[in-house]
Design an enzyme around this catalytic site. Structure first.
Site, mmCIF file in Angstrom:
data_model
loop_
_atom_site.group_PDB
_atom_site.id
_atom_site.type_symbol
_atom_site.label_atom_id
_atom_site.label_comp_id
_atom_site.label_asym_id
_atom_site.label_seq_id
_atom_site.Cartn_x
_atom_site.Cartn_y
_atom_site.Cartn_z
ATOM 1 C CB SER A 169 15.677 -14.124 5.415
ATOM 2 O OG SER A 169 14.892 -15.244 5.603
ATOM 3 N NE ARG A 200 7.807 -20.959 13.385
ATOM 4 C CZ ARG A 200 8.208 -21.878 12.399
ATOM 5 N NH1 ARG A 200 7.421 -22.217 11.368
ATOM 6 N NH2 ARG A 200 9.457 -22.066 12.332
ATOM 7 C CG ASP A 255 12.170 -18.351 17.235
ATOM 8 O OD1 ASP A 255 11.218 -18.954 18.068
ATOM 9 O OD2 ASP A 255 12.418 -18.848 16.149
ATOM 10 N N GLY A 292 11.723 -20.344 20.702
ATOM 11 C CA GLY A 292 12.738 -19.152 20.961
ATOM 12 C C GLY A 292 13.979 -19.496 20.223
ATOM 13 N NE ARG A 351 -4.249 -1.655 0.137
ATOM 14 C CZ ARG A 351 -5.317 -1.923 1.088
ATOM 15 N NH1 ARG A 351 -5.439 -1.606 2.281
ATOM 16 N NH2 ARG A 351 -6.094 -2.918 0.641
ATOM 17 N NE ARG A 400 0.654 -35.520 35.248
ATOM 18 C CZ ARG A 400 -0.683 -35.802 35.404
ATOM 19 N NH1 ARG A 400 -1.525 -35.181 34.380
ATOM 20 N NH2 ARG A 400 -1.079 -36.611 36.107
ATOM 21 C CB THR A 449 11.132 -15.046 13.554
ATOM 22 O OG1 THR A 449 11.526 -15.903 14.523
ATOM 23 C CG2 THR A 449 12.475 -13.766 13.949
HETATM 24 P P1 ATP Z 1 14.013 -18.425 10.688
HETATM 25 O O1 ATP Z 1 14.843 -17.879 11.778
HETATM 26 O O2 ATP Z 1 12.478 -17.964 10.926
HETATM 27 O O3 ATP Z 1 14.104 -19.611 10.436
HETATM 28 P P2 ATP Z 1 15.679 -17.440 8.876
HETATM 29 O O4 ATP Z 1 15.380 -16.430 7.586
HETATM 30 O O5 ATP Z 1 16.896 -17.204 9.706
HETATM 31 O O6 ATP Z 1 14.096 -17.351 9.405
HETATM 32 P P3 ATP Z 1 17.011 -19.404 7.353
HETATM 33 O O7 ATP Z 1 16.436 -20.965 6.899
HETATM 34 O O8 ATP Z 1 18.168 -19.326 8.069
HETATM 35 O O9 ATP Z 1 15.816 -18.848 8.005
HETATM 36 O O10 ATP Z 1 17.205 -18.673 5.925
HETATM 37 C C1 ATP Z 1 16.242 -18.702 5.009
HETATM 38 C C2 ATP Z 1 16.719 -18.491 3.706
HETATM 39 O O11 ATP Z 1 17.578 -17.645 3.503
HETATM 40 C C3 ATP Z 1 17.586 -19.784 3.216
HETATM 41 O O12 ATP Z 1 16.667 -20.908 2.808
HETATM 42 C C4 ATP Z 1 18.422 -19.370 2.214
HETATM 43 O O13 ATP Z 1 17.584 -19.222 0.971
HETATM 44 C C5 ATP Z 1 18.748 -17.845 2.713
HETATM 45 N N1 ATP Z 1 19.857 -17.750 3.351
HETATM 46 C C6 ATP Z 1 20.183 -18.336 4.773
HETATM 47 N N2 ATP Z 1 21.471 -17.997 4.667
HETATM 48 C C7 ATP Z 1 22.038 -17.527 3.823
HETATM 49 C C8 ATP Z 1 23.346 -17.096 3.323
HETATM 50 N N3 ATP Z 1 24.380 -16.894 4.243
HETATM 51 N N4 ATP Z 1 23.636 -16.259 2.165
HETATM 52 C C9 ATP Z 1 22.478 -16.349 1.520
HETATM 53 N N5 ATP Z 1 21.405 -16.686 1.398
HETATM 54 C C10 ATP Z 1 21.102 -17.157 2.833
#
Ligand code: ATP
Length: 320
Positions: free
Chosen positions: A106, A254, A128, A171, A26, A245, A126
């Site tokens: 990411s 999530r 976490d 977390g 938007r 428990r 996220t």
């Molecule tokens: P979450 O913490 O919720 O899992 P995240 O973004 O840290 O999120 P990741 O699985 O670490 O999750 O990364 C998501 C995507 O980002 C990966 O599948 C990959 O495509 C890309 N990615 C991760 N690390 C790198 C890196 N060092 N260089 C380039 N791309 C990356």
């Protein structure tokens, strides 16, 4: 000025991601910028799986959990040739800049694309709360609400049965969800990466709470990946006067409609991302620090230590 941007969600999904997609779309449209929604994170980008977003495409998504764009992981995105292919796909679609909503992995992808000439802005999405460069991530507050609602329910039943409820929350190596849940639910103990886990200490403390303080129930909030909560519950039953428990809240944390706090955060951060791209800035991530929306270069954010929660742990101890 930038004429067309893309937006994608990557990594684990979080409530509020849709609110961020809506805000990016938007705000961009109101500035005459076209928006391409890229499906399934970097995986969808590599496949050219995308759709043009208009005002109505992002109608009715504000209150929805998850991400309507879908999310995925693409480990190959670390490879330069895969990144180059993605840059070409972006160029073919005249997408000059990108908003990436996800975690620190990411962000690294966003940084790589920025270095290759596509300005990217990262938004922290996220539950976490484990992303540096921000006090809070999009999704954390909603997950906290889910945890509090469920632990409150467990408290009702544990106080009727002289029970010790051991509740595992998510977390991912960050204790915030456990700590905030513990404070909000009046838990007796919190076990997190910051406190560490010592089984004997936990059992001694429970013994003290039962025999000396004469509590008729106890709640322990445990951050995931620190101990086996089922095994701990058994030890509690064997070694203290409480019946132990274990409950693992799991993926319900999530889901759900984002809280007003998360909708607000996502809307403010989405606006900031577009503003930065309009200024020609890339390689930054957006955060909220002392309730101000801020941005810092991604590499700087990733190197920063996370904000200390020492004062909150002290508060927790004083409230028990
Ligand atoms: P979450 O913490 O919720 O899992 P995240 O973004 O840290 O999120 P990741 O699985 O670490 O999750 O990364 C998501 C995507 O980002 C990966 O599948 C990959 O495509 C890309 N990615 C991760 N690390 C790198 C890196 N060092 N260089 C380039 N791309 C990356």
């Amino acid at each position: 000025m930038v004429k067309k941007i893309g937006v994608l969600t990557s990594g684990g999904d979080a409530p509020g991601m849709n609110a961020a997609i809506r805000a990016v779309t938007r705000v961009a449209l109101s500035n005459g910028i076209e928006v391409m929604g890229i499906h399934d994170g970097y995986k969808g980008l590599l496949e050219g799986n995308m759709e043009l977003l208009d005002r109505t495409r992002v109608s009715d998504i504000l209150a929805r959990g998850g991400t309507t764009l879908g999310s995925a992981r693409l480990p190959e995105f670390r490879e330069e040739d895969v990144q180059d292919t993605c840059v070409n796909i972006l160029r073919q679609n005249e997408i000059e800049a990108l908003v990436v909503i996800g975690g620190d992995g990411s962000y690294r992808g966003a940084q790589a694309l920025t270095k290759k000439g596509i300005n990217c802005i990262g938004l922290p999405g996220t539950i976490d709360n484990d992303i540096p460069g921000t006090d809070f991530t999009i999704g954390f507050d909603t997950a906290l609400n889910t945890c509090v609602e469920n632990v409150d329910k467990l408290r009702d039943t544990s106080s009727s049965h002289h029970r010790c409820s051991i509740v595992e929350v998510m977390g991912n190596h960050c204790g915030d969800l456990a700590l905030y849940t513990a404070i909000n639910c009046g838990a007796e103990m919190v076990i997190s990466p910051e406190t560490g886990y010592d089984e004997i200490e936990v059992l001694e403390r429970l013994h003290y709470l039962g025999e000396v303080v004469r509590k008729n129930h106890a709640i322990i909030i445990v951050s995931e990946k620190l101990c086996d909560v089922e095994a701990l519950a058994k030890k509690v039953s064997q070694n203290t006067g409480f019946s132990g428990r274990a409950t693992v809240l799991g993926h319900i944390q999530r889901g759900g409609s984002p809280s007003p706090t998360d909708r607000m955060l996502a809307s403010r951060m989405g606006e900031k991302a577009v503003d930065l791209l309009m200024e020609g800035i890339g390689g930054h991530c957006v955060g909220i620090i002392d309730n101000e929306i801020t941005s810092v270069p991604i590499d700087e954010a990733l190197e920063r230590p996370r904000k200390s929660r020492k004062k909150l742990y002290r508060l927790f101890e004083r409230l028990v």
